[in-house]
Structure formats: C-alpha cells, structure tokens
Design an enzyme around this catalytic site. Structure first.
Site, PDB file in Angstrom:
ATOM      1  N   SER A 197       0.841  -1.199   0.000  1.00  0.00           N
ATOM      2  CA  SER A 197       0.000   0.000   0.000  1.00  0.00           C
ATOM      3  C   SER A 197       0.875   1.248   0.000  1.00  0.00           C
ATOM      4  O   SER A 197       0.784   2.097   0.882  1.00  0.00           O
ATOM      5  CB  SER A 197      -0.923  -0.013   1.224  1.00  0.00           C
ATOM      6  OG  SER A 197      -0.188  -0.150   2.411  1.00  0.00           O
ATOM      7  N   ASN A 198       1.746   1.360  -1.002  1.00  0.00           N
ATOM      8  CA  ASN A 198       2.664   2.501  -1.073  1.00  0.00           C
ATOM      9  C   ASN A 198       1.983   3.682  -1.753  1.00  0.00           C
ATOM     10  O   ASN A 198       2.398   4.170  -2.789  1.00  0.00           O
ATOM     11  CB  ASN A 198       3.950   2.108  -1.804  1.00  0.00           C
ATOM     12  CG  ASN A 198       3.683   1.302  -3.056  1.00  0.00           C
ATOM     13  OD1 ASN A 198       3.034   0.270  -2.989  1.00  0.00           O
ATOM     14  ND2 ASN A 198       4.165   1.764  -4.182  1.00  0.00           N
ATOM     15  N   THR A 199       0.920   4.110  -1.155  1.00  0.00           N
ATOM     16  CA  THR A 199       0.010   5.128  -1.672  1.00  0.00           C
ATOM     17  C   THR A 199      -0.650   5.739  -0.450  1.00  0.00           C
ATOM     18  O   THR A 199      -0.575   5.180   0.640  1.00  0.00           O
ATOM     19  CB  THR A 199      -1.034   4.467  -2.605  1.00  0.00           C
ATOM     20  OG1 THR A 199      -0.368   3.798  -3.661  1.00  0.00           O
ATOM     21  CG2 THR A 199      -2.019   5.466  -3.200  1.00  0.00           C
ATOM     22  N   THR A 200      -1.335   6.868  -0.597  1.00  0.00           N
ATOM     23  CA  THR A 200      -2.080   7.402   0.531  1.00  0.00           C
ATOM     24  C   THR A 200      -3.329   8.111   0.038  1.00  0.00           C
ATOM     25  O   THR A 200      -3.553   8.235  -1.170  1.00  0.00           O
ATOM     26  CB  THR A 200      -1.194   8.315   1.397  1.00  0.00           C
ATOM     27  OG1 THR A 200      -1.820   8.497   2.672  1.00  0.00           O
ATOM     28  CG2 THR A 200      -0.957   9.666   0.731  1.00  0.00           C
ATOM     29  N   SER A 247       0.176   8.980  -4.856  1.00  0.00           N
ATOM     30  CA  SER A 247       1.138   7.918  -4.633  1.00  0.00           C
ATOM     31  C   SER A 247       2.478   8.236  -5.283  1.00  0.00           C
ATOM     32  O   SER A 247       2.584   9.139  -6.118  1.00  0.00           O
ATOM     33  CB  SER A 247       0.572   6.626  -5.234  1.00  0.00           C
ATOM     34  OG  SER A 247       1.453   5.537  -5.091  1.00  0.00           O
TER      35      SER A 247
END
Length: 539
Positions: free
Chosen positions: A354-357, A374
């Site tokens: 989950s390298n996103t926000t 992201s």
C-alpha cells in the site's frame, strides 16, 4: 455545519483541520494535508508522484483532476523486452535484469502531483498558496517522528522480487543522509526525520507555485540530474506535462448515486462490481458469511479479469467503459454467479504494497474532496539539494509490445485508485478512498457495502475484516473466523489466510448524515479523523 478531515497520517490530518479552522475550504484542507503527507510519509506520496483528485463544490463545479504519471518521450515499446526475467507475484509489474524499471533514474515517469495540487488550489482555494504550503515546510524543517506504519513499510519483506524499500532509501546520497544514521543503520521508530533540503524546495514552490518545478529553476536541476545519470525524464517532458480535467464516472447502487474516476483509474471496476452485487440480497446472506464471501469474491474475479483485458490509458487503448459499467452486462455476469459458475484468472495476484495514501475532506459548506495519490514503488532517486523522492511508476508497465499496458511515450498505466463520493438526495453521503495498490477498489467496495447494506457507521465500515480475490485464490484477513471459510475449501476453493488482521487497502472515509459527520480511519494504519466545528474558526 461541521467539517472533517480523514487521512492515514495524524500530522497531515491536523494540518488539514487547521486549514479549515482558519477559514479555508475543502480544497485548501485537502491540498494542505497532501503536502504534509509527502513530508511525514515520504515514500507513500510526494510532489513527484501521481494520483486522482475528485473535487465537489456545492452548487458549482464537480470534476476530477487526473494526474497519473506518464512515460517519458524517450520511451520505446521494446526497449526492455530483452531484459524480462519474470512477472511480480501480484501481477502488478515485471522483474527486469538490473531492476532498471523498478529503482533508479529510468524508473521515473513524468510526475503530476504538484501540478494537480496547485491547479486545484488556484481554481478553488480561499487561503493563499503560501499558507497551504507552509505546514509542509514546517514539518520538513522542524522534523517529524517516524511512526509505526512508516517503519513497517521501510522494513517490509514482500517476497515480490521487487527491490526492497530500505534499498530505495539508500540509493541516493541524499537518501542515505536523510534516512540513515552515520553508522549506516536505518532510522527507527520514534526517531525524528529532518529534511532541510525538502524544506528549501517547498519554500521555492510556496513563492513561485508549480511553475518552478515544471518550467523553472527546479525543473532545470531535475533535468540535469536525469541527463547526468541516464534517466529517461527530460526538461521537455516536465514542460509539456498537463493534468487531465474530466467528468466523474457515475454509478448507482440501491438508490444511491456515486461519482468515481475514469480510466486509467479504478472507478470502472468499482461500478462494475456494485452493478453485479446489486442483484444479490447481501444483507440476507449476512456480513462475511460463507455465501457472502463466495458471492463477492466471484464478483471481484470477474471485474479483475475485465480490468486485465480492457482497462488502460484511454489515450492509447479503446476502453469499453459503457459496456463494462452497463447494468445489463452486470446482470449477465451475476446470473452466472447465481448458477454457480466460477471465474478464473490465470495470473496469480496477491496484492501489492500500500505505497500510496489518501485524504477525504468535507467542509462546513458541504464541499468535498477525495484524493488518492502515490509514488507507486518509489524510485529511490533524490536529486541532491531537493529532498523529495521521485515516483517509480515505470515498473508497472508491460515491457512486452502490443499489450494493453505496454510501454509508449506519454502513456499512463492503469491504477486501482478510485476516490469516490456517494450522494444521498444530491448531498455528499460518503467521501471515501484508500491506498493499497491492486486492492484499492476491493477495500473501497467492502466499506461501501458495510455502510449501505449493513448499516455500519464509517469507522465500523473501515475496521470490519476484509477479504479479496484478484486471482483464483480467495485471500482472507485473519479476523474472519475459519469456520466461515472452511465450507469454501470444501467447495474446492483455494483459501489463503493472511497473517494480518487489517489487510486489503487502508480505507479512509467520511459519512455525512443530516449535516453530522462521522469519520473512519483504517486501524491498519496510523491515521485519524478530525471534526471541525463552526465555532473552531481561528485567525
């Protein structure tokens, strides 16, 4: 009316809430929050990233700013074909010799985040641009504490074949200085992260706007660094980059209307899944019952198969959006599920990091913003003196020519980002979205079902245990009882129990009922929701 900000980083949520307290609107709060996210969670997002931004202005504009990263002009469709070693286990990228697509200067697409932030603020912001950027400058200059979610990502071992995050952090000299101690040890939980170079860069941006990044002195420094190190990104790529303003993609579910994003985002998948599920009495099945899991996962598999085959950058691929979002098409698929037919997806997909926000905001006037942004898999590259890390989105393109997601100059790759607003009586009812790579649409889907079909509030909806099926296997988070999934095994389904209690995206959302807000921050992260009352306004 009250306002609310929800996001995975407490520092960013507070900055957004302060923007509302100072008289800013939802756009001011969302962009303030986003810029702080790029400082305190710098491998999740940043000014050199990409994303999708939905803006709803009550009584006025309602649209998306699409700011996906684009392949630089120097790209050719077959330039990496001879380097293929394999596909990542989650099916979201390829392993190449030397990891040239995954880390380093050739892994970078043309970034869109800063331009989108600046455009959204210029179109709708009330506070000054300097006021919006200032909190991010302060966090970079004064330091932020390394939180559990940040440390977990830095030290994660995902077994995907991708370069691990700690190697990305030490790739650049700047990264070694920012993220490591003098003895070479990666900084740890609770230590303070300082980034004076990023603070200086953000000060220039506060003074000159996004133009300095795309056409000015910062752009020239970026281009020089790329040229000196064999990068694909050029000054012309930066100067030519434009975001895409587009109409929302609309869906309907059990009397609610919802707006989500166009391809190459994940909105089409979300609509297709809800169209299928509308034909089932999910409440009668029971939440996370055996029949419920079987039905929803069969829906997920069908939508994933259609995504794999049809959804890409609409400037390069003829995406059949009307057919995929048609309720009659969904009826054919759901009838097959009711007959007991099983979908099959050849490629194994387990779901990427989950390298996103994400950030969700509603202000006191009823304006709303939902934005997912992201770095993809961060490239590791930090231009000396600038402080920020670039995206690594070239890694998700297919290096084989002639495919939906093959390389091409100016092309964007599919992403599962689907920032969504659900409307009830023409008012925002849910403002929702998530980080989580290939699992974003699956997480958002289940949270929406939890509210609409099972009458949960927003916090209950995002913390309820989730599952996913983006392959022939059904993946289960470990808070779902095994006695529920054992009957699926007896039906010859492959069931994989994950060790995590919170899995399949980090969903963050706001529910608004009669002007009263309740927020949900996924407990799998470090986030929170902050309510801003009308009397909270400060100078």
């Amino acid at each position: 009316m009250t306002g609310m900000v929800v996001a995975p980083q407490p520092e960013a949520v507070e900055a957004g809430a302060v923007a509302l307290r100072r008289g800013g609107n939802a756009v001011d709060a969302a962009i303030t929050c986003a810029l702080v996210q790029g400082v305190v969670d710098p491998q999740m997002c940043g000014i050199a990233g990409f994303g999708s931004l939905q803006i709803y202005i009550k009584g006025g504009d309602h649209y998306f700013i699409d700011f996906h990263g684009r392949a630089p002009a120097a790209v050719t469709d077959d330039m990496w074909q001879h380097l293929i070693e394999g596909e990542t286990p989650d099916g979201f990228g390829f392993i190449l010799k030397g990891n040239v697509n995954d880390i380093g200067y050739q892994s970078i697409t043309v970034p869109g985040s800063l331009k989108a932030y600046n455009e959204a603020h210029a179109n709708h912001g009330v506070l000054s641009w300097r006021d919006v950027v200032e909190p991010a400058i302060a966090w970079a200059e004064n330091g932020s504490v390394i939180r559990p979610q940040v440390e977990r990502f830095w030290n994660a071992e995902d077994g995907s074949g991708r370069v691990q995050t700690r190697e990305r952090l030490r790739y650049s000299e700047s990264g070694r200085r920012i993220y490591f101690e003098a003895d070479g040890q990666l900084k740890k939980l609770g230590q303070t992260l300082y980034n004076p170079d990023m603070a200086a860069c953000l000060k220039r941006i506060a003074e000159e706007g996004s133009e300095v990044f795309y056409k000015g002195e910062i752009a020239e420094r970026i281009a020089a660094d790329m040229q000196a190190n064999g990068g694909l990104l050029s000054l012309a790529d930066l100067r030519d980059y434009e975001t895409v303003r587009c109409e929302p993609l609309w869906g309907g579910y059990r009397g609610y209307r919802f707006s989500t994003n166009q391809p190459p985002g994940g909105g089409t998948m979300l609509i297709e899944m809800l169209n299928m599920l509308e034909r089932f009495d999910l409440a009668a099945m029971g939440h996370n019952s055996t029949d419920y899991i079987r039905t929803v996962t069969e829906v997920m598999k069908r939508a994933t198969s259609d995504k794999d085959n049809f959804i890409g950058d609409p400037n390069f691929v003829d995406v059949p959006v009307a057919r995929l979002t048609d309720k009659q098409y969904a009826a054919q698929l759901s009838d097959a599920i009711q007959r007991g037919e099983r979908a099959s997806i050849e490629r194994f997909r387990k779901g990427e990091n989950s390298n996103t926000t994400h950030v969700s905001v509603i202000d006191g006037d009823g304006n709303a913003v939902s934005m997912t942004h992201s770095l993809g898999m961060p490239s590791g590259v930090i231009t000396e003196g600038l402080g920020f890390m670039y995206n690594g989105c070239m890694g998700v393109f297919d290096p084989r020519p002639g495919r939906v997601d093959s390389l091409a100059p100016g092309k964007s790759r599919f992403s599962s980002l689907c920032p969504t607003i659900v409307f009830q009586n023409d008012e925002p009812y849910l403002v929702i979205g998530a980080p989580g790579g290939t699992q974003i649409a699956m997480g958002v889907l289940q949270a929406m079902l939890n509210v609409i079909d099972f009458d949960m509030d927003m916090q209950q909806a995002v913390q309820a245990p989730r599952f996913s099926a983006t392959s022939d296997a059904i993946d289960i988070s470990n808070r779902i009882p095994d006695y529920t999934v054992q009957p699926l095994r007896e039906m010859d389904y492959t069931v994989q129990r994950l060790p995590m209690g919170f899995a399949f995206a980090l969903v963050h959302g706001i529910q608004s009922v009669g002007g009263k807000k309740n927020g949900g921050a996924d407990p799998g992260g470090d986030g929170m929701a902050l309510l801003v009352e009308p009397g909270d306004l400060v100078g």
